[in-house]
Design a protein around this motif. Structure first.
Motif, PDB file in Angstrom:
ATOM      1  N   GLY A  19     131.938 -17.772  24.433  1.00 20.36           N
ATOM      2  CA  GLY A  19     131.134 -18.686  25.378  1.00 20.36           C
ATOM      3  C   GLY A  19     129.972 -19.418  24.812  1.00 20.36           C
ATOM      4  N   SER A  20     129.686 -19.579  23.452  1.00 19.48           N
ATOM      5  CA  SER A  20     128.662 -20.226  22.932  1.00 19.48           C
ATOM      6  C   SER A  20     129.329 -21.268  21.730  1.00 19.48           C
ATOM      7  N   LEU A  21     130.509 -21.685  22.322  1.00 18.18           N
ATOM      8  CA  LEU A  21     131.165 -22.810  21.274  1.00 18.18           C
ATOM      9  C   LEU A  21     130.700 -24.023  21.439  1.00 18.18           C
ATOM     10  N   PRO A  22     129.926 -24.546  20.266  1.00 20.24           N
ATOM     11  CA  PRO A  22     129.231 -25.811  20.391  1.00 20.24           C
ATOM     12  C   PRO A  22     130.372 -26.963  20.584  1.00 20.24           C
ATOM     13  N   THR A  23     129.981 -28.066  21.226  1.00 20.03           N
ATOM     14  CA  THR A  23     130.729 -29.245  21.309  1.00 20.03           C
ATOM     15  C   THR A  23     130.945 -29.899  19.890  1.00 20.03           C
ATOM     16  N   VAL A  24     132.019 -30.508  19.330  1.00 23.09           N
ATOM     17  CA  VAL A  24     131.603 -31.103  18.209  1.00 23.09           C
ATOM     18  C   VAL A  24     132.032 -32.734  18.445  1.00 23.09           C
ATOM     19  N   GLN A  25     131.168 -33.689  18.105  1.00 19.87           N
ATOM     20  CA  GLN A  25     131.238 -34.961  17.891  1.00 19.87           C
ATOM     21  C   GLN A  25     131.423 -35.689  16.566  1.00 19.87           C
ATOM     22  N   ASN A  26     132.319 -36.571  16.272  1.00 20.76           N
ATOM     23  CA  ASN A  26     132.624 -37.143  14.975  1.00 20.76           C
ATOM     24  C   ASN A  26     132.248 -38.610  15.041  1.00 20.76           C
ATOM     25  N   PHE A  27     131.403 -39.052  14.148  1.00 21.52           N
ATOM     26  CA  PHE A  27     130.920 -40.421  13.885  1.00 21.52           C
ATOM     27  C   PHE A  27     131.361 -40.823  12.503  1.00 21.52           C
ATOM     28  N   ILE A  28     131.876 -41.983  12.363  1.00 19.73           N
ATOM     29  CA  ILE A  28     132.407 -42.415  11.112  1.00 19.73           C
ATOM     30  C   ILE A  28     131.459 -43.791  10.697  1.00 19.73           C
ATOM     31  N   ALA A  29     131.048 -43.663   9.460  1.00 21.69           N
ATOM     32  CA  ALA A  29     129.856 -44.751   9.088  1.00 21.69           C
ATOM     33  C   ALA A  29     130.115 -44.878   7.503  1.00 21.69           C
ATOM     34  N   GLY A  30     129.532 -46.185   7.221  1.00 23.45           N
ATOM     35  CA  GLY A  30     129.389 -46.724   5.892  1.00 23.45           C
ATOM     36  C   GLY A  30     130.765 -46.726   5.233  1.00 23.45           C
ATOM     37  N   ILE A  31     131.772 -47.220   5.935  1.00 21.08           N
ATOM     38  CA  ILE A  31     133.161 -47.474   5.422  1.00 21.08           C
ATOM     39  C   ILE A  31     133.252 -48.531   4.596  1.00 21.08           C
ATOM     40  N   GLY A  32     133.533 -48.488   3.273  1.00 20.38           N
ATOM     41  CA  GLY A  32     133.827 -49.582   2.314  1.00 20.38           C
ATOM     42  C   GLY A  32     132.307 -50.261   2.231  1.00 20.38           C
ATOM     43  N   GLY A  33     131.209 -49.175   2.023  1.00 20.81           N
ATOM     44  CA  GLY A  33     129.944 -49.598   1.782  1.00 20.81           C
ATOM     45  C   GLY A  33     129.205 -50.389   2.910  1.00 20.81           C
ATOM     46  N   ARG A  34     129.781 -50.426   4.251  1.00 21.73           N
ATOM     47  CA  ARG A  34     128.940 -50.968   5.297  1.00 21.73           C
ATOM     48  C   ARG A  34     127.625 -50.399   5.402  1.00 21.73           C
ATOM     49  N   ARG A  75     120.733 -39.620  18.786  1.00 29.32           N
ATOM     50  CA  ARG A  75     119.851 -39.290  20.115  1.00 29.32           C
ATOM     51  C   ARG A  75     121.062 -39.684  21.195  1.00 29.32           C
ATOM     52  N   ALA A  76     121.930 -40.647  21.255  1.00 34.88           N
ATOM     53  CA  ALA A  76     122.903 -40.453  22.331  1.00 34.88           C
ATOM     54  C   ALA A  76     123.627 -39.197  22.289  1.00 34.88           C
ATOM     55  N   ALA A  77     124.140 -38.774  21.126  1.00 28.39           N
ATOM     56  CA  ALA A  77     124.909 -37.643  21.027  1.00 28.39           C
ATOM     57  C   ALA A  77     124.277 -36.298  21.667  1.00 28.39           C
ATOM     58  N   THR A  78     122.873 -36.481  21.591  1.00 32.72           N
ATOM     59  CA  THR A  78     122.302 -35.370  22.177  1.00 32.72           C
ATOM     60  C   THR A  78     122.074 -35.188  23.640  1.00 32.72           C
ATOM     61  N   GLN A  79     122.481 -36.519  24.204  1.00 31.34           N
ATOM     62  CA  GLN A  79     122.384 -36.675  25.824  1.00 31.34           C
ATOM     63  C   GLN A  79     123.768 -36.360  26.477  1.00 31.34           C
ATOM     64  N   ALA A  80     124.671 -36.909  25.850  1.00 38.06           N
ATOM     65  CA  ALA A  80     126.010 -36.619  26.328  1.00 38.06           C
ATOM     66  C   ALA A  80     127.046 -36.563  25.280  1.00 38.06           C
ATOM     67  N   ARG A  81     128.274 -35.917  25.344  1.00 40.35           N
ATOM     68  CA  ARG A  81     129.183 -36.253  24.388  1.00 40.35           C
ATOM     69  C   ARG A  81     129.811 -37.450  24.579  1.00 40.35           C
ATOM     70  N   VAL A  82     129.641 -38.229  23.430  1.00 40.33           N
ATOM     71  CA  VAL A  82     129.940 -39.824  23.502  1.00 40.33           C
ATOM     72  C   VAL A  82     131.408 -40.021  23.470  1.00 40.33           C
ATOM     73  N   SER A  83     132.402 -39.185  22.821  1.00 40.38           N
ATOM     74  CA  SER A  83     133.712 -39.563  22.878  1.00 40.38           C
ATOM     75  C   SER A  83     134.464 -38.298  22.208  1.00 40.38           C
ATOM     76  N   LYS A  84     135.785 -38.411  22.955  1.00 40.57           N
ATOM     77  CA  LYS A  84     136.629 -37.186  22.080  1.00 40.57           C
ATOM     78  C   LYS A  84     137.120 -37.893  20.645  1.00 40.57           C
ATOM     79  N   GLU A  85     137.379 -39.211  20.700  1.00 43.61           N
ATOM     80  CA  GLU A  85     137.633 -39.940  19.470  1.00 43.61           C
ATOM     81  C   GLU A  85     136.629 -40.058  18.573  1.00 43.61           C
ATOM     82  N   PRO A  86     136.922 -40.071  17.221  1.00 44.61           N
ATOM     83  CA  PRO A  86     135.761 -40.509  16.340  1.00 44.61           C
ATOM     84  C   PRO A  86     135.072 -41.946  16.791  1.00 44.61           C
ATOM     85  N   VAL A  87     133.914 -41.786  16.629  1.00 41.49           N
ATOM     86  CA  VAL A  87     133.146 -43.363  16.679  1.00 41.49           C
ATOM     87  C   VAL A  87     132.796 -43.807  15.607  1.00 41.49           C
TER      88      VAL A  87
END
Lengths: 399, 102
Positions: free
Chosen positions: A354-369, A381-393
């Motif tokens: 009953g205490s399974l955290p939600t998991v959110q995934n963000f992809i950053a800096g690909i190819g040195g961006r 901040r946005a991720a602490t307010q609501a789950r942004v997406s099921k898919e990686p963002v």
């Protein structure tokens, strides 16, 4: 002694302190300065090793495999497509149980051609049977090289010491360069169970049958499956060996650390960002900013990625509301590999509680961006307010 | 009984008969020696033994005449290829099977 040098120098100085006997490498950006420095050490006589120039990364690791089989302590380093080019030998080194240490200076893989930093190269080698350790600063690079030799030789499994290209490899930072005597006290000379020897000739890793067999001494020897099972078993046991590694290291050098994780402001956090390498230090700035806004957030670096410290991670994340995984790599067609691994660990240890955290995934800096700290802060901040997406963002995407 | 307590965790084979299983069952052609052409046989002394030296399975004896351990000879034919006097002929195993029937 404290010195100021770049991350590649930290790696090369750490390697020299470990007294490797054979070094073989092929230059590739951003790894090149590591092997340049080591070749200079050999040339000037400050490192007594055979430096073997080769025509490719595949050959570099092949030389290391042969030299390690002959009982030598060996070193190589590579990046990106160089690592991919040695992939066949990467698998071989693990199955042959050779304690090779290799620095992977993380860089994006082609196509398209790109020399900048992300972590797709080492993450794509996740399932090869190597231990993978990730570094977040120069001191960690130097220390991890030294630790890696001890651990690799303890468990007879090769290790990749991974650190971010440019962000760590080409930036300057102060770090402590330990005395040679301390490293010698921590790391005894390599003593293999068997080393190639004309008086005890043997075929190593030749055709191995699907089933077990009786060897020339009349003993029942492993089939292929037993040998691969033992690799998996010993990788899992390497987690305990890593704890011993840290205790021994602390005893000699006085620097202590958790062998698997590097939490920052996580104790009372409701939200925890998780990542590999230097990105987790950048995230500390975002954590501090959000803490100032009253958001209970922390960040946790995963230092030990394979074998995966599933139990330690699940325990560290118990009771958290959400886990926000930032990655510089992707298992194309699904999500970040670390996010998947983390979900698996959380499900195993916290599923049904009953205490399974939600998991959110963000992809950053690909190819040195460029990863702007403000972007990380806003994302977190946005991720602490609501789950942004099921898919990686993807952060910083300009589509 | 499994291999849990085997002394190694790798694939490590030492030369000797049988390390790769009963490889004689792979053979389709058998090496047959002509003693009238074989140098050690003709001279009745230690000589040549090129067949013994080249055999990858170490199944040819360094004796007069040389003998082949058919339990493990894979029939590769390297001995016949290397023999300087062509004293070794590779003979179809089917011929021996017919002889066994008779």
């Amino acid at each position: 002694m404290h010195i100021i040098e770049d991350g590649n120098a930290a790696a090369a100085l750490g390697v020299r302190l470990c007294r490797p006997q054979v070094i073989a490498a092929y230059p590739i950006t951003p790894q090149t300065p590591v092997t340049e420095k080591l070749s200079e050490y050999v040339e000037e006589g400050s490192l007594s090793a055979q430096y073997i120039p080769v025509e490719s990364e595949h050959s570099a690791l092949a030389v290391c495999i042969a030299a390690s089989s002959a009982g030598a302590r060996v070193f190589t380093a590579t990046s990106a497509n160089g690592l991919l080019y040695m992939h066949e030998q990467v698998q071989w080194a693990a199955g042959a149980r050779l304690p090779i240490v290799m620095c992977v200076v993380n860089r994006a893989v082609g196509a398209p051609w790109n020399i900048w930093n992300d972590q797709q190269d080492s993450i794509s080698q996740r399932d090869t049977g190597w231990i993978q350790m990730y570094c977040a600063d120069h001191q960690q690079i130097l220390d991890t090289v030294i630790k890696a030799y001890w651990l690799a030789e303890k468990v007879s499994i090769p290790i990749m010491v991974c650190y971010d290209g440019y962000i760590l490899s080409h930036t300057f930072m102060p770090f402590d360069l330990p005395e040679a005597g301390k490293v010698d006290a921590f790391l005894p000379p390599f003593q293999p169970d068997y080393a190639l020897n004309p008086r005890e000739p043997a075929n190593l890793n030749t055709v191995t049958l699907p089933d077990v067999r009786v060897d020339v001494h009349g003993e029942l020897a492993h089939g292929y499956m037993e040998i691969r099972y033992l690799l998996q078993e010993d990788l899992r046991l390497a987690l305990a060996a890593a704890a011993e590694m840290e205790r021994r290291f602390a005893g000699v050098f006085g620097r202590t650390a958790d062998p698997y994780l590097e939490p920052y402001r996580c104790d009372d956090a409701d939200f925890v960002a998780v990542g590999l390498g230097s990105l987790t230090y950048q995230l500390r700035v975002s954590v501090d900013a959000l803490r100032a806004e009253g958001i209970r957030v922390g960040v946790m670096g995963v230092r030990f990625y394979r074998p995966f410290p599933d139990e330690a991670i699940a325990n560290a994340l118990k009771g958290k509301k959400s886990v926000i995984v930032f990655e510089k790599a992707l298992s194309y067609g699904y999500e970040g590999a670390l996010a998947s691994d983390l979900k698996s660990a959380l499900y195993e240890y916290l599923g049904g509680t009953g205490s399974l955290p939600t998991v959110q995934n963000f992809i950053a800096g690909i190819g040195g961006r460029e990863i702007h700290t403000q972007e990380l802060t806003d994302t977190l901040r946005a991720a602490t307010q609501a789950r942004v997406s099921k898919e990686p963002v993807w952060i910083g995407l300009k589509l | 009984m499994g291999t849990r307590h085997y002394r190694r965790k790798t694939s490590h084979s030492e030369h000797g008969p049988g390390d790769g299983g009963r490889t004689g069952s792979w053979r389709v052609e058998r090496p047959v020696f002509d003693r009238n052409l074989c140098i050690p046989c003709k001279r009745n002394k230690e000589a040549c033994f090129i067949c013994w030296l080249f055999c990858p399975e170490i199944v040819i004896s360094r004796t007069i005449p040389p003998t082949v351990d058919l339990e493990y000879c894979k029939g590769c034919g390297i001995c016949a290829e290397e023999c300087p006097t062509k004293a070794i002929t590779m003979v179809d195993e089917a011929k021996f099977a017919e002889e066994d029937k008779e």
